[in-house]
Enzyme design. Structure first.
Site, PDB file in Angstrom:
ATOM      1  N   ASN A  99       0.857  -1.186   0.000  1.00 27.17           N
ATOM      2  CA  ASN A  99       0.000   0.000   0.000  1.00 27.17           C
ATOM      3  C   ASN A  99       0.898   1.242   0.000  1.00 27.17           C
ATOM      4  O   ASN A  99       1.443   1.608   1.031  1.00 27.17           O
ATOM      5  CB  ASN A  99      -0.898  -0.022   1.252  1.00 27.17           C
ATOM      6  CG  ASN A  99      -1.710   1.258   1.388  1.00 27.17           C
ATOM      7  OD1 ASN A  99      -1.837   2.038   0.444  1.00 27.17           O
ATOM      8  ND2 ASN A  99      -2.264   1.492   2.576  1.00 27.17           N
ATOM      9  N   TRP A 100       1.021   1.849  -1.167  1.00 27.01           N
ATOM     10  CA  TRP A 100       1.937   2.998  -1.298  1.00 27.01           C
ATOM     11  C   TRP A 100       1.350   4.292  -0.741  1.00 27.01           C
ATOM     12  O   TRP A 100       2.051   5.307  -0.699  1.00 27.01           O
ATOM     13  CB  TRP A 100       2.311   3.199  -2.777  1.00 27.01           C
ATOM     14  CG  TRP A 100       3.250   2.162  -3.301  1.00 27.01           C
ATOM     15  CD1 TRP A 100       3.913   1.203  -2.581  1.00 27.01           C
ATOM     16  CD2 TRP A 100       3.669   1.987  -4.664  1.00 27.01           C
ATOM     17  NE1 TRP A 100       4.704   0.444  -3.403  1.00 27.01           N
ATOM     18  CE2 TRP A 100       4.574   0.913  -4.692  1.00 27.01           C
ATOM     19  CE3 TRP A 100       3.365   2.640  -5.854  1.00 27.01           C
ATOM     20  CZ2 TRP A 100       5.180   0.468  -5.874  1.00 27.01           C
ATOM     21  CZ3 TRP A 100       3.959   2.197  -7.031  1.00 27.01           C
ATOM     22  CH2 TRP A 100       4.864   1.121  -7.027  1.00 27.01           C
ATOM     23  N   LYS A 101       0.085   4.289  -0.414  1.00 29.36           N
ATOM     24  CA  LYS A 101      -0.578   5.505   0.092  1.00 29.36           C
ATOM     25  C   LYS A 101      -0.342   6.677  -0.885  1.00 29.36           C
ATOM     26  O   LYS A 101      -0.291   6.478  -2.088  1.00 29.36           O
ATOM     27  CB  LYS A 101      -0.097   5.829   1.503  1.00 29.36           C
ATOM     28  CG  LYS A 101      -0.205   4.614   2.436  1.00 29.36           C
ATOM     29  CD  LYS A 101      -0.056   4.963   3.871  1.00 29.36           C
ATOM     30  CE  LYS A 101      -0.054   3.679   4.692  1.00 29.36           C
ATOM     31  NZ  LYS A 101      -0.157   3.893   6.095  1.00 29.36           N
ATOM     32  N   HIS A 155      -9.764   1.403   4.966  1.00 29.66           N
ATOM     33  CA  HIS A 155      -8.470   1.584   5.647  1.00 29.66           C
ATOM     34  C   HIS A 155      -8.683   2.550   6.823  1.00 29.66           C
ATOM     35  O   HIS A 155      -9.479   3.484   6.726  1.00 29.66           O
ATOM     36  CB  HIS A 155      -7.444   2.144   4.658  1.00 29.66           C
ATOM     37  CG  HIS A 155      -6.051   2.135   5.212  1.00 29.66           C
ATOM     38  ND1 HIS A 155      -5.609   3.089   6.094  1.00 29.66           N
ATOM     39  CD2 HIS A 155      -5.016   1.273   5.034  1.00 29.66           C
ATOM     40  CE1 HIS A 155      -4.352   2.822   6.427  1.00 29.66           C
ATOM     41  NE2 HIS A 155      -3.965   1.719   5.793  1.00 29.66           N
ATOM     42  N   GLU A 170      -7.060   4.987   7.818  1.00 26.89           N
ATOM     43  CA  GLU A 170      -6.870   6.403   7.477  1.00 26.89           C
ATOM     44  C   GLU A 170      -8.126   6.960   6.804  1.00 26.89           C
ATOM     45  O   GLU A 170      -8.495   8.116   6.999  1.00 26.89           O
ATOM     46  CB  GLU A 170      -5.622   6.560   6.581  1.00 26.89           C
ATOM     47  CG  GLU A 170      -4.344   6.380   7.408  1.00 26.89           C
ATOM     48  CD  GLU A 170      -3.158   5.836   6.636  1.00 26.89           C
ATOM     49  OE1 GLU A 170      -3.151   5.885   5.395  1.00 26.89           O
ATOM     50  OE2 GLU A 170      -2.220   5.353   7.297  1.00 26.89           O
ATOM     51  N   GLU A 182      -5.625  -4.598  10.854  1.00 28.32           N
ATOM     52  CA  GLU A 182      -4.607  -3.561  11.022  1.00 28.32           C
ATOM     53  C   GLU A 182      -4.889  -2.793  12.313  1.00 28.32           C
ATOM     54  O   GLU A 182      -5.689  -1.842  12.308  1.00 28.32           O
ATOM     55  CB  GLU A 182      -4.641  -2.591   9.839  1.00 28.32           C
ATOM     56  CG  GLU A 182      -4.339  -3.242   8.516  1.00 28.32           C
ATOM     57  CD  GLU A 182      -3.713  -2.263   7.541  1.00 28.32           C
ATOM     58  OE1 GLU A 182      -2.645  -2.575   7.021  1.00 28.32           O
ATOM     59  OE2 GLU A 182      -4.281  -1.174   7.322  1.00 28.32           O
ATOM     60  N   GLY A 200       2.203   2.610  10.813  1.00 30.80           N
ATOM     61  CA  GLY A 200       3.143   3.709  10.619  1.00 30.80           C
ATOM     62  C   GLY A 200       3.824   4.170  11.900  1.00 30.80           C
ATOM     63  O   GLY A 200       4.452   5.223  11.940  1.00 30.80           O
ATOM     64  N   SER A 250       3.224  -1.834  10.550  1.00 27.47           N
ATOM     65  CA  SER A 250       4.679  -1.848  10.748  1.00 27.47           C
ATOM     66  C   SER A 250       5.318  -3.196  10.424  1.00 27.47           C
ATOM     67  O   SER A 250       6.254  -3.625  11.101  1.00 27.47           O
ATOM     68  CB  SER A 250       5.024  -1.405  12.174  1.00 27.47           C
ATOM     69  OG  SER A 250       4.598  -0.070  12.384  1.00 27.47           O
ATOM     70  N   GLY A 263       2.669  -0.949   4.472  1.00 29.76           N
ATOM     71  CA  GLY A 263       2.708   0.460   4.109  1.00 29.76           C
ATOM     72  C   GLY A 263       4.144   0.911   3.908  1.00 29.76           C
ATOM     73  O   GLY A 263       4.758   0.693   2.851  1.00 29.76           O
ATOM     74  N   GLY A 264       4.732   1.509   4.921  1.00 32.85           N
ATOM     75  CA  GLY A 264       6.068   2.119   4.840  1.00 32.85           C
ATOM     76  C   GLY A 264       7.122   1.248   4.169  1.00 32.85           C
ATOM     77  O   GLY A 264       7.835   1.696   3.263  1.00 32.85           O
TER      78      GLY A 264
END
Ligand code: PEP
Length: 255
Positions: free
Chosen positions: A9-11, A96, A98, A168, A174, A214, A235-236
Site C-alpha cells: 500500500n503505497w498511500k 483503511h 486512514e 490492522e 506507521g 509496521s 505500508g512504509g
C-alpha cells in the site's frame, strides 16, 4: 490451503517514474514467484504505469486504495469500480483506518463500497482494527465484530470467498509498534471465528486474513507463520522494492 497474499500500500507516494523503477527492481527479485500472491497498490495516478511496467508478469496484480460505490456520475474527485476496471485493477482496499479516521468513512459506507466492488468483479481488501484506547479498554473483540458485521453485511458465500480481510491495529500503523505474533494471531483467530458466524466454518476457513501494521523484513516471517495470518498489507516498508521483496519471500514456505 490458503495462498498467502502480500500487498504494497503505497498511500500518497510514488510518481510514475518512481513506480516504474520500483517495478523494474521488483521483477528482478519476484519475477517468477508463484506461491505467494503479490499485489501492488499505487496511488490512482500511477496505476497505469505500474500495469504497463509489469508487462507480461501476470503473477503480480495491481490494486487501488479506495473507490466510490456509485459506478459513475456527478461525484467530483471520486473514482468508481468501472474506472478501476478500465485500468485492469483486480483488488481494492476498502475501509483503511486512514479513510475511516481522516475522511469519516463508516461501516455502512464501507459496505456499499464492498458490494459495489463485487458487482464489478473487483476483490476488496477490507481493513478492520482497533485503536490503542479501544485495546486498553478491552474492546478489541467488540470493535472487530462490529466492523466485520457492518462492512460485510449482505454478502453471499461466493463474495465472502473473494474478499480479503486485513487486520490492522491502528496503533501499529506507521508507528513502528508492531503487534506481537501472539497478539496478532489472537485477533486473527477471533476474526475467523466471527467470519464463521457470519457465514459458516468451511467458508471462514478459506477466507484470507492479512496482518498490517509496521510489517518489516525482520518481523514478517514470524507474523506470517501464525496459523491464521495469511499474508501482509505493508505500508512504509513497501516503498522500497528490496524490503518489499524480502517481505514477500518471508511469506514463502521454508524449504
Ligand atoms: C497500512 O497503512 O496499511 C500499513 C500497514 O502501514 P505501515 O506498514 O506503514 O504500518
Amino acid at each position: 490451503m490458503r495462498k498467502k497474499i502480500v500487498a504494497a500500500n503505497w498511500k500518497m507516494n510514488m510518481t510514475q517514474a518512481e513506480s516504474a523503477r520500483f517495478v523494474e527492481s521488483l521483477l528482478v527479485d519476484l519475477g517468477d514467484i508463484l506461491d505467494v500472491e503479490v499485489v501492488i497498490i499505487p496511488p490512482f495516478t500511477a496505476i497505469a504505469r505500474v500495469t504497463e511496467s509489469l508487462g507480461k508478469a501476470q503473477n503480480i496484480k495491481v490494486g487501488a486504495q479506495n473507490m466510490h460505490w456509485e459506478r459513475n456520475g456527478a461525484f467530483t474527485g471520486e473514482i468508481s469500480s468501472a474506472l478501476l476496471r478500465d485500468l485492469f485493477v483486480r483488488y481494492v482496499v476498502l475501509g483503511h483506518s486512514e479513510r475511516r479516521s481522516l475522511f469519516g468513512e463508516t461501516d455502512e459506507m464501507v459496505n456499499l463500497k464492498v458490494r459495489a466492488a463485487h458487482e464489478a468483479a473487483l476483490r476488496p481488501i477490507v481493513c478492520v482494527g482497533e485503536t490503542l484506547e479501544q485495546r486498553e479498554k478491552g474492546k478489541v473483540e467488540k470493535v472487530l465484530s462490529t466492523q466485520l458485521r457492518g462492512s460485510l453485511a449482505d454478502l453471499g458465500e461466493k463474495e465472502l470467498l473473494e474478499t480479503v480481510i486485513a487486520y490492522e491495529p491502528v496503533w501499529a500503523i506507521g508507528t513502528g509498534k508492531v503487534a506481537t505474533a501472539a497478539q496478532a494471531q489472537e485477533a486473527h483467530a477471533f476474526i475467523r471465528g466471527t467470519l464463521s458466524k457470519i457465514s459458516d466454518e468451511t467458508t471462514a476457513d478459506k477466507i484470507r486474513i492479512q496482518y498490517g501494521g509496521s510489517v518489516k523484513p525482520d518481523n514478517a516471517r514470524e507474523l506470517m507463520s501464525q496459523a491464521d495470518i495469511d499474508g501482509a498489507l505493508v505500508g512504509g516498508a513497501s516503498l522500497d522494492p528490496r524490503s518489499f521483496a524480502q517481505i514477500v519471500k518471508a511469506a514463502q514456505k521454508e524449504e
